[in-house]
Write a protein that holds these residues in place. Structure first.
Motif, PDB file in Angstrom:
ATOM      1  N   ASP A 128      20.516  12.074  14.492  1.00 50.01           N
ATOM      2  CA  ASP A 128      20.670  12.425  13.080  1.00 50.01           C
ATOM      3  C   ASP A 128      22.102  12.855  12.766  1.00 50.01           C
ATOM      4  OD1 ASP A 128      18.023  11.832  12.596  1.00 50.01           O
ATOM      5  OD2 ASP A 128      17.357  13.932  12.676  1.00 50.01           O
ATOM      6  N   GLU A 129      22.718  13.595  13.674  1.00 52.06           N
ATOM      7  CA  GLU A 129      24.104  14.030  13.486  1.00 52.06           C
ATOM      8  C   GLU A 129      25.051  12.823  13.463  1.00 52.06           C
ATOM      9  OE1 GLU A 129      27.343  16.326  12.774  1.00 52.06           O
ATOM     10  OE2 GLU A 129      25.263  16.979  12.751  1.00 52.06           O
ATOM     11  N   ALA A 147      24.625  11.018  10.150  1.00 46.41           N
ATOM     12  CA  ALA A 147      25.265  11.730   9.042  1.00 46.41           C
ATOM     13  C   ALA A 147      26.783  11.538   9.082  1.00 46.41           C
ATOM     14  CB  ALA A 147      24.911  13.214   9.097  1.00 46.41           C
ATOM     15  N   ARG A 207      27.560   8.003   7.937  1.00 42.67           N
ATOM     16  CA  ARG A 207      27.396   7.889   6.495  1.00 42.67           C
ATOM     17  C   ARG A 207      28.572   8.533   5.769  1.00 42.67           C
ATOM     18  NH1 ARG A 207      25.138  10.530   2.025  1.00 42.67           N
ATOM     19  NH2 ARG A 207      24.065   9.098   0.627  1.00 42.67           N
ATOM     20  N   GLN A 208      29.014   9.689   6.238  1.00 41.94           N
ATOM     21  CA  GLN A 208      30.146  10.373   5.616  1.00 41.94           C
ATOM     22  C   GLN A 208      31.417   9.536   5.730  1.00 41.94           C
ATOM     23  OE1 GLN A 208      29.955  13.105   3.781  1.00 41.94           O
ATOM     24  NE2 GLN A 208      32.112  12.918   3.298  1.00 41.94           N
TER      25      GLN A 208
END
Length: 81
Positions: free
Chosen positions: A55-56, A59, A62-63
């Motif tokens: 998940d990290e 993220a 995506r950023q």
């Protein structure tokens, strides 16, 4: 595991004071590691940690994508007054 391997090496090469220890003391770190792995797998700890890491990474990816498109935090315009 590293402690167990170190103690095993010291016992094998008869380095004092480990050479005088009983074998069960030398092999105890391996039993504790096996118990830890059993607990971590049966409780779901290992899977949770893997999912958190995934998940990290998602993220962060995506950023980076949003910033590359100019829509991330760095690309936001300041509001006019």
């Amino acid at each position: 595991m590293a402690i167990g391997l170190g103690l095993l090496g010291l016992k094998f090469f008869e380095v004092a004071p480990v050479a005088a220890w009983d074998w069960w003391l030398v092999l105890a770190p391996f039993a504790m590691a096996a118990a830890w792995w059993h607990w971590a797998d049966s409780s779901g700890h290992t899977q949770r940690k893997a999912m958190e890491a995934m998940d990290e990474k998602k993220a962060q990816r995506r950023q980076r994508s949003l910033e590359a498109l100019g829509q991330g935090e760095a690309g936001k315009k300041k509001p006019r007054k």
